[in-house]
Design an enzyme around this catalytic site. Structure first.
Site, short mmCIF file in Angstrom:
data_model
loop_
_atom_site.label_atom_id
_atom_site.label_comp_id
_atom_site.label_asym_id
_atom_site.label_seq_id
_atom_site.Cartn_x
_atom_site.Cartn_y
_atom_site.Cartn_z
N GLY A 133 0.86 -5.21 1.32
CA GLY A 133 -0.18 -5.24 0.29
C GLY A 133 0.21 -6.02 -0.95
O GLY A 133 -0.64 -6.58 -1.64
N ASN B 244 3.66 -7.68 6.90
CA ASN B 244 4.51 -7.13 7.95
C ASN B 244 3.96 -5.84 8.56
O ASN B 244 4.71 -5.01 9.07
CB ASN B 244 5.92 -6.88 7.40
CG ASN B 244 5.93 -5.85 6.27
OD1 ASN B 244 5.02 -5.82 5.45
ND2 ASN B 244 6.96 -5.03 6.23
N LEU C 96 0.83 -1.20 0.00
CA LEU C 96 0.00 0.00 0.00
C LEU C 96 0.86 1.26 0.00
O LEU C 96 1.95 1.28 0.58
CB LEU C 96 -0.93 0.01 1.21
CG LEU C 96 -1.88 -1.19 1.35
CD1 LEU C 96 -2.82 -0.97 2.53
CD2 LEU C 96 -2.68 -1.43 0.07
#
Length: 302
Positions: free
Chosen positions: A153, A177, A108
């Site tokens: 992501g 993570n 992301l």
């Protein structure tokens, strides 16, 4: 709320009309040598699709350099490109891979989640939800050819696929993570990982924010094969050919049956999930953590 609310016009309408979004340019680009007169590369600014209609397979390459971060525009383009392939009945499978050396996707885009308005955070999270729903519920066979680092992501995107092939390079780690950044992975991230590697392994991986190098990734089951880097895409194409030997209707109904409960959990809670995300990401402590992390990244680049 569907992506139509994010981009104002449903992706399917955009595809039929050939419309353009800001930062989203779709269309045919160039002929693919050796794939027949009708076979052409197409895609968008950040996604390149190399179709082999004769084989019923397309290779979708992520090309949002330098590290394929999942910005709002990139998320939108990925969904539109997948829908275009799904609407073309000559395609039965897609290989998902990266066009950026050394990185599959860094996940992301933190700049979309830092220093913006609550309305922007909501719009961004709806687009993340939509990507997951479209890929996770796709009728196509999706195989990831993971040719680079694949955290957060990026890992989630590969987990939506039916099969995952990882390059045997110690730098190419994969995992969710989020906790290392002070972020909590949402329940549907957790569900997706748990479905792949089991409850105990997922609990440990999520709490510790583990990133698995290739051998460990194979052992825990987050990937299905580890092969030399130069063989990643060819191995993915071989895997997809095996999946395509099964009649589509039987495979698609089985896939839908296996994934329905997980998808339905998000579908029935989309608005609440968006509200939870906006509330969480807007906290001063979270914003400070993200700002600090982004500053460290700038220092490393400097």
């Amino acid at each position: 709320m569907a992506l139509a609310a994010v981009v104002r016009v449903p992706a399917r309408v955009l595809l039929r009309a050939g419309a353009r979004l800001p930062g989203v340019a779709l269309g045919l680009t160039e002929r693919v040598d050796g794939w027949g007169d009708g076979a052409r590369r197409f895609g968008s600014q950040r996604v390149l699709v190399e179709p082999d209609a004769g084989a019923g397979v397309a290779v979708m390459k992520l090309k949002n350099p330098p590290v394929n971060t999942l910005s709002l525009e990139f998320l939108t383009e990925l969904v539109i490109c997948l829908e275009k392939l799904e609407n073309d009945k000559s395609f039965r499978g897609v290989v998902l891979t990266s066009d950026c050396p050394g990185v599959f996707s860094a996940g992301l885009d933190l700049t979309e989640m830092c220093g913006k308005s609550p309305a922007h955070y909501a719009e961004y999270w709806k687009a993340v939800q939509e990507l997951w729903l479209q890929f996770y519920q796709s009728n196509l066979v999706l195989v990831s050819a993971i040719n680079g680092a694949c955290p957060a992501g990026g890992c989630l995107m590969t987990l939506t696929c039916d099969y995952r092939v990882l390059a045997d390079n110690p730098r190419y780690c994969i995992g969710l993570n989020e906790t290392q950044l002070g972020i909590v992975a949402p329940f549907w991230f957790k569900d997706t990982l748990e479905n792949v590697i089991g409850h105990r392994a997922a609990e440990r991986a999520l709490q510790l924010g583990l990133l698995f190098p290739p051998a460990e990734a194979l052992q825990v089951g987050i990937v299905d094969q580890v092969v030399p880097e130069e063989q990643v895409q060819s191995t993915a194409l071989s895997a997809i050919a095996q999946w395509m030997t099964i009649p589509d209707h039987a495979r698609q109904l089985t896939k839908a049956m296996m994934r329905k409960a997980t998808a339905s959990r998000l579908i029935t809670q989309r608005d609440a999930d968006v509200q939870n995300f906006v509330s969480f990401i807007s906290k001063d402590s979270i914003q400070k953590s993200l700002q600090l992390y982004l500053e460290r990244l700038k220092e490393k680049k400097g």
